[in-house]
Design a protein around this motif. Sequence first.
Motif, short mmCIF file in Angstrom:
data_model
loop_
_atom_site.label_atom_id
_atom_site.label_comp_id
_atom_site.label_asym_id
_atom_site.label_seq_id
_atom_site.Cartn_x
_atom_site.Cartn_y
_atom_site.Cartn_z
N ARG A 6 0.83 -1.21 0.00
CA ARG A 6 0.00 0.00 0.00
C ARG A 6 0.86 1.25 0.00
O ARG A 6 2.08 1.18 0.06
CB ARG A 6 -0.95 -0.02 1.19
CG ARG A 6 -0.26 -0.06 2.52
CD ARG A 6 -1.22 -0.42 3.65
NE ARG A 6 -0.57 -0.12 4.92
CZ ARG A 6 -0.77 0.97 5.63
NH1 ARG A 6 -1.63 1.87 5.24
NH2 ARG A 6 -0.12 1.16 6.76
N ALA A 7 0.20 2.38 -0.05
CA ALA A 7 0.88 3.67 -0.11
C ALA A 7 1.52 4.03 1.23
O ALA A 7 1.04 3.62 2.29
CB ALA A 7 -0.11 4.77 -0.49
N GLN A 8 2.56 4.79 1.15
CA GLN A 8 3.28 5.24 2.34
C GLN A 8 2.36 5.96 3.32
O GLN A 8 2.45 5.77 4.52
CB GLN A 8 4.42 6.18 1.92
CG GLN A 8 5.28 6.69 3.05
CD GLN A 8 6.17 5.62 3.64
OE1 GLN A 8 6.55 4.68 2.95
NE2 GLN A 8 6.49 5.73 4.90
N ARG A 9 1.45 6.74 2.81
CA ARG A 9 0.59 7.56 3.68
C ARG A 9 -0.83 7.01 3.80
O ARG A 9 -1.77 7.76 4.00
CB ARG A 9 0.56 8.98 3.14
CG ARG A 9 1.94 9.60 3.16
CD ARG A 9 1.95 11.01 2.67
NE ARG A 9 3.33 11.46 2.60
CZ ARG A 9 3.82 12.19 1.65
NH1 ARG A 9 3.06 12.61 0.68
NH2 ARG A 9 5.08 12.54 1.67
N SER A 10 -0.98 5.72 3.70
CA SER A 10 -2.30 5.10 3.80
C SER A 10 -2.85 5.16 5.21
O SER A 10 -2.11 5.28 6.18
CB SER A 10 -2.24 3.63 3.37
OG SER A 10 -1.88 3.53 2.03
N GLN A 12 -4.29 3.92 8.70
CA GLN A 12 -3.90 2.85 9.62
C GLN A 12 -5.09 2.00 10.05
O GLN A 12 -4.92 1.04 10.80
CB GLN A 12 -3.22 3.47 10.86
CG GLN A 12 -1.95 4.23 10.55
CD GLN A 12 -0.86 3.31 10.05
OE1 GLN A 12 -0.54 2.32 10.67
NE2 GLN A 12 -0.30 3.64 8.90
N ASP A 27 3.11 -5.41 6.37
CA ASP A 27 2.67 -4.14 5.81
C ASP A 27 3.85 -3.54 5.07
O ASP A 27 4.83 -3.15 5.70
CB ASP A 27 2.21 -3.24 6.96
CG ASP A 27 1.91 -1.82 6.53
OD1 ASP A 27 2.13 -0.90 7.34
OD2 ASP A 27 1.47 -1.63 5.40
N LYS A 29 5.24 -0.74 2.18
CA LYS A 29 4.92 0.49 1.48
C LYS A 29 5.44 0.35 0.05
O LYS A 29 6.63 0.28 -0.18
CB LYS A 29 5.59 1.69 2.15
CG LYS A 29 5.36 1.78 3.66
CD LYS A 29 3.90 1.85 4.02
CE LYS A 29 3.67 2.12 5.48
NZ LYS A 29 3.47 0.97 6.31
N THR A 30 4.52 0.25 -0.91
CA THR A 30 4.92 0.04 -2.30
C THR A 30 5.16 1.35 -3.05
O THR A 30 5.85 1.35 -4.06
CB THR A 30 3.87 -0.78 -3.06
OG1 THR A 30 2.60 -0.12 -2.99
CG2 THR A 30 3.76 -2.18 -2.49
N ASP A 32 4.92 5.99 -2.75
CA ASP A 32 4.56 7.26 -2.15
C ASP A 32 4.42 8.21 -3.33
O ASP A 32 3.99 7.80 -4.40
CB ASP A 32 5.62 7.71 -1.15
CG ASP A 32 5.12 8.80 -0.20
OD1 ASP A 32 3.94 9.17 -0.28
OD2 ASP A 32 5.91 9.28 0.61
#
Length: 124
Positions: A6-10, A12, A27, A29-30, A32
């Motif tokens: 998922r995105a860095q800033r997804s 929580q 988890d 981070k794919t 940003d």
Amino acid sequence: RLLIPRAQRSSQELLLSLQEAHIAFDDIKTYDIVWEKERLSEQLSGIEHLDYIIFASSSGVEHFIEGNATKARLLLEKAKIICLGEPTANTLRQYGYTQLFIANPYTAGGVVETIIADKEQDND
């Protein structure tokens, strides 16, 4: 065990719901603002076994598959895929993945319910 690319800033929210349900996950981070292909390859290198992969967005699908197509396809062929919503499922279908769970409702709680229901069915 499941993988959540998922995105860095997804949000929580999903992670907290999974923790509360005592469901193990990785988890990663794919992406940003800048797509980090090398980082994705590094993060995926140690993952060999998964029960589930969860995608919350179409861009998560695209970055996961295009960032390391060989490893991504190996993991996607072995794990069950859960999507949050039809747009995400449609993106996976465009890549040829049709055996999907679509969380209902399209929320963190829906993902947890999908996993629990699937595990119960496996135990029958």
